[in-house]
Design a protein around this motif. Structure first.
Motif, PDB file in Angstrom:
ATOM      1  N   PRO A 129      68.081  45.521   9.592  1.00  0.00           N
ATOM      2  CA  PRO A 129      68.795  46.284  10.563  1.00  0.00           C
ATOM      3  C   PRO A 129      70.249  46.072  10.492  1.00  0.00           C
ATOM      4  CG  PRO A 129      67.655  44.616  11.662  1.00  0.00           C
ATOM      5  CD  PRO A 129      67.216  44.434  10.347  1.00  0.00           C
ATOM      6  N   ASN A 130      70.889  44.746  10.292  1.00  0.00           N
ATOM      7  CA  ASN A 130      72.213  44.303  10.276  1.00  0.00           C
ATOM      8  C   ASN A 130      72.643  44.396   8.919  1.00  0.00           C
ATOM      9  OD1 ASN A 130      72.026  43.810  13.080  1.00  0.00           O
ATOM     10  ND2 ASN A 130      70.853  42.107  12.518  1.00  0.00           N
ATOM     11  N   GLN A 149      64.551  56.027   9.139  1.00  0.00           N
ATOM     12  CA  GLN A 149      63.223  56.508   9.417  1.00  0.00           C
ATOM     13  C   GLN A 149      62.303  55.441   9.035  1.00  0.00           C
ATOM     14  OE1 GLN A 149      62.940  60.309   7.074  1.00  0.00           O
ATOM     15  NE2 GLN A 149      62.488  59.198   5.117  1.00  0.00           N
ATOM     16  N   ASP A 150      61.195  55.268   9.942  1.00  0.00           N
ATOM     17  CA  ASP A 150      60.278  54.255   9.713  1.00  0.00           C
ATOM     18  C   ASP A 150      60.749  52.909  10.259  1.00  0.00           C
ATOM     19  OD1 ASP A 150      57.658  53.372   8.425  1.00  0.00           O
ATOM     20  OD2 ASP A 150      58.927  52.194   7.137  1.00  0.00           O
ATOM     21  N   SER A 151      61.776  52.573   9.656  1.00  0.00           N
ATOM     22  CA  SER A 151      62.441  51.224  10.038  1.00  0.00           C
ATOM     23  C   SER A 151      63.940  51.323  10.049  1.00  0.00           C
ATOM     24  CB  SER A 151      62.246  50.302   8.797  1.00  0.00           C
ATOM     25  OG  SER A 151      62.659  48.897   9.104  1.00  0.00           O
ATOM     26  N   ASP A 152      64.272  50.993  11.681  1.00  0.00           N
ATOM     27  CA  ASP A 152      65.737  51.366  12.074  1.00  0.00           C
ATOM     28  C   ASP A 152      66.762  50.384  11.404  1.00  0.00           C
ATOM     29  OD1 ASP A 152      67.396  52.754  13.456  1.00  0.00           O
ATOM     30  OD2 ASP A 152      66.793  51.942  15.590  1.00  0.00           O
ATOM     31  N   ALA A 153      67.683  50.848  11.601  1.00  0.00           N
ATOM     32  CA  ALA A 153      69.067  50.011  11.519  1.00  0.00           C
ATOM     33  C   ALA A 153      69.710  49.541  12.773  1.00  0.00           C
ATOM     34  CB  ALA A 153      70.155  50.596  10.612  1.00  0.00           C
ATOM     35  N   ALA A 154      70.823  48.974  13.052  1.00  0.00           N
ATOM     36  CA  ALA A 154      71.583  48.710  14.219  1.00  0.00           C
ATOM     37  C   ALA A 154      71.711  50.075  14.751  1.00  0.00           C
ATOM     38  CB  ALA A 154      72.820  47.903  14.099  1.00  0.00           C
ATOM     39  N   SER A 155      71.545  50.127  16.118  1.00  0.00           N
ATOM     40  CA  SER A 155      71.603  51.573  16.598  1.00  0.00           C
ATOM     41  C   SER A 155      72.978  52.223  16.550  1.00  0.00           C
ATOM     42  CB  SER A 155      71.169  51.586  18.144  1.00  0.00           C
ATOM     43  OG  SER A 155      72.003  50.665  19.158  1.00  0.00           O
ATOM     44  N   ASP A 156      74.039  51.488  16.719  1.00  0.00           N
ATOM     45  CA  ASP A 156      75.462  52.074  16.307  1.00  0.00           C
ATOM     46  C   ASP A 156      75.818  52.356  14.880  1.00  0.00           C
ATOM     47  OD1 ASP A 156      75.758  49.387  15.423  1.00  0.00           O
ATOM     48  OD2 ASP A 156      77.509  49.021  16.497  1.00  0.00           O
ATOM     49  N   ASN A 197      62.417  40.134   7.673  1.00  0.00           N
ATOM     50  CA  ASN A 197      63.601  40.870   8.365  1.00  0.00           C
ATOM     51  C   ASN A 197      63.200  42.357   8.587  1.00  0.00           C
ATOM     52  OD1 ASN A 197      65.525  38.723   8.177  1.00  0.00           O
ATOM     53  ND2 ASN A 197      65.513  39.272   6.224  1.00  0.00           N
ATOM     54  N   ALA A 198      62.105  42.900   8.409  1.00  0.00           N
ATOM     55  CA  ALA A 198      61.792  44.190   8.697  1.00  0.00           C
ATOM     56  C   ALA A 198      61.626  44.465  10.057  1.00  0.00           C
ATOM     57  CB  ALA A 198      60.027  44.484   8.006  1.00  0.00           C
ATOM     58  N   THR A 199      62.398  45.522  10.530  1.00  0.00           N
ATOM     59  CA  THR A 199      62.915  45.809  11.926  1.00  0.00           C
ATOM     60  C   THR A 199      61.608  46.280  12.634  1.00  0.00           C
ATOM     61  OG1 THR A 199      64.731  46.797  11.216  1.00  0.00           O
ATOM     62  CG2 THR A 199      64.329  47.273  13.331  1.00  0.00           C
ATOM     63  N   ASN A 200      60.796  47.332  11.929  1.00  0.00           N
ATOM     64  CA  ASN A 200      59.565  47.828  12.466  1.00  0.00           C
ATOM     65  C   ASN A 200      58.439  46.677  12.783  1.00  0.00           C
ATOM     66  OD1 ASN A 200      59.219  47.967   9.954  1.00  0.00           O
ATOM     67  ND2 ASN A 200      58.477  49.790   9.688  1.00  0.00           N
ATOM     68  N   GLN A 201      58.236  45.973  11.590  1.00  0.00           N
ATOM     69  CA  GLN A 201      57.116  44.893  11.597  1.00  0.00           C
ATOM     70  C   GLN A 201      57.305  44.030  12.633  1.00  0.00           C
ATOM     71  OE1 GLN A 201      54.905  44.748   8.826  1.00  0.00           O
ATOM     72  NE2 GLN A 201      55.378  46.806   8.568  1.00  0.00           N
ATOM     73  N   ASN A 202      58.690  43.545  12.854  1.00  0.00           N
ATOM     74  CA  ASN A 202      58.749  42.361  13.676  1.00  0.00           C
ATOM     75  C   ASN A 202      58.847  43.104  15.196  1.00  0.00           C
ATOM     76  OD1 ASN A 202      59.502  40.522  11.877  1.00  0.00           O
ATOM     77  ND2 ASN A 202      61.735  40.942  11.832  1.00  0.00           N
ATOM     78  N   ALA A 203      59.154  44.251  15.405  1.00  0.00           N
ATOM     79  CA  ALA A 203      58.943  45.048  16.739  1.00  0.00           C
ATOM     80  C   ALA A 203      57.383  45.044  17.179  1.00  0.00           C
ATOM     81  CB  ALA A 203      59.609  46.330  16.800  1.00  0.00           C
ATOM     82  N   TRP A 204      56.712  45.552  16.179  1.00  0.00           N
ATOM     83  CA  TRP A 204      55.147  45.747  16.602  1.00  0.00           C
ATOM     84  C   TRP A 204      54.544  44.264  16.690  1.00  0.00           C
ATOM     85  CZ3 TRP A 204      54.747  49.004  11.524  1.00  0.00           C
ATOM     86  CH2 TRP A 204      55.354  49.904  11.575  1.00  0.00           C
ATOM     87  N   ILE A 205      54.782  43.226  15.768  1.00  0.00           N
ATOM     88  CA  ILE A 205      54.321  41.746  16.033  1.00  0.00           C
ATOM     89  C   ILE A 205      54.824  41.184  17.509  1.00  0.00           C
ATOM     90  CG2 ILE A 205      54.428  39.635  15.030  1.00  0.00           C
ATOM     91  CD1 ILE A 205      54.916  40.855  12.470  1.00  0.00           C
TER      92      ILE A 205
END
Length: 365
Positions: A129-130, A149-156, A197-205
């Motif tokens: 993401p960063n 899509q699928d895996s996000d970056a920093a929201s800004d 560092n995978a954004t989506n994986q870490n959030a789900w875990i």
């Protein structure tokens, strides 16, 4: 006296001329200022200050660069094919460019190159993401729309993010399936993830860990989170390592299509088959035989092609001025119908589907 009066009259005339010139000059300056301010304001509005127009038309001829986490990943290929399909429907063109590995910074030089091509949009699944945030901000500064899509970056560093399902929903499904495949819902489980560092994986875990702290899942114990880096061979080896290190393991939860397929392939011919189950997120076509032979009694996913298709329409809507990425805005997403942007620029595809022996032959992707 006459001389005095003549001098006085001359000075008065000169003063009147000077005052007239000053007034005229001031008038000219005021007029120029108002004109320039009006012109500048109009230009600023045209270049990006206009409000969203939900009734606007999609522009034809839009271009986009689509960047997966890595080339050669079957899931990513399905997802990106959906993005290409969306742009083709709209009379535009989306080109796929990506790294050969899923390292945290592997996308950065490719994104820098993409900016130089000045597409209307960049659409990517972020590896980190960063790491990609600075270059994505450069893209937005150049009036390139950015969609993750699928895996996000920093929201800004992007306008919108296409989420497969809610993070809470996916984490809950992973916990429920883990309990379902462990006999009696009691025992040790491990997670086989993608990259650290995978954004989506870490959030789900993270959500999975939270669920395991609740009374409903109190009899399940997470002993290890391993990382296969979305590489088939490494994921295969990590599965072997988990089974060796944890002899009482009862399930491997792999929230990655590469990981779940590799783990199932290893277990399907292992003496531990029937004692250790595999679940997580995978595609029906890659998991069909493992569901039918009992290696993976249940797993879940959404249609990756729909994720990419929705991302393509969101990018085109941004580039066409139909949306800006603000919460509450709506747009038409082809066969997926009208979509609404939620908080923090997130657009959710929908809840995942759970696949079992009973329904897996109803799906082909």
């Amino acid at each position: 006296m006459n001389s005095f009066h003549r001098s006085r009259a001359l000075w008065a005339a000169l003063l009147a001329v000077v005052l007239a010139m000053v007034v005229a000059a001031c008038g000219d300056t005021k007029d120029d200022t108002e004109t320039n301010a009006s012109g500048g304001g109009a230009a600023a509005t045209t270049s990006g200050g206009e409000a969203a127009n939900p009734d606007g038309e999609y522009r034809s001829g839009l271009t986009a660069i689509v960047m997966p986490k890595q080339l050669g990943n079957p899931y990513e290929e399905l997802e990106d094919s959906g993005t290409v399909e969306a742009f083709e429907e709209l009379g535009g063109k989306a080109t796929i460019e990506g790294p050969t590995d899923a390292g945290a910074s592997s996308q950065v030089p490719l994104l820098q190159s993409a900016i130089q091509k000045q597409p209307d949009a960049i659409i990517l699944a972020a590896n980190d993401p960063n790491a990609v945030a600075p270059v994505l901000k450069q893209a937005m500064a150049r009036d390139i729309r950015v969609v993750t899509q699928d895996s996000d970056a920093a929201s800004d560093a992007r306008q919108v993010f296409i989420n497969q399902a809610t993070t809470e929903g996916i984490g809950e499904v992973l916990a429920r399936m883990a309990k379902q495949v462990v006999p009696g819902g009691r025992g040790e489980i491990a997670v086989l993830s993608a990259t650290a560092n995978a954004t989506n994986q870490n959030a789900w875990i993270r959500v999975l860990r939270e669920r395991l702290q609740t009374p409903e899942y109190a009899d399940l114990r997470l002993v290890k989170v391993a990382y296969g880096d979305d590489d088939d061979q490494k994921s295969f080896q990590e599965t072997q390592g988990l089974l060796s290190a944890y002899p009482n393991l009862r399930a491997i939860v792999a929230p990655t299509t590469v990981g779940i397929a590799a783990a199932a392939r290893y277990l399907s011919s292992s003496p531990k088959k029937g004692r250790v189950a595999v679940t997580g997120l995978g595609t029906p076509n890659q998991m069909r035989k493992f569901v039918k032979d009992g290696t993976s009694p249940v797993f879940a996913l959404w249609n990756p092609k729909d994720v990419g298709y929705l991302g393509g329409y969101a990018a085109a809507a941004l580039a066409s001025g139909i949306i800006t990425g603000a919460e509450g805005e709506t747009f038409r997403a082809g066969r997926l119908g009208e979509r609404t942007i939620e908080a923090n620029g997130e657009i959710v595809l929908g809840p995942p589907t759970e696949f079992t022996r009973e329904n897996i032959d109803d799906f082909d992707f």
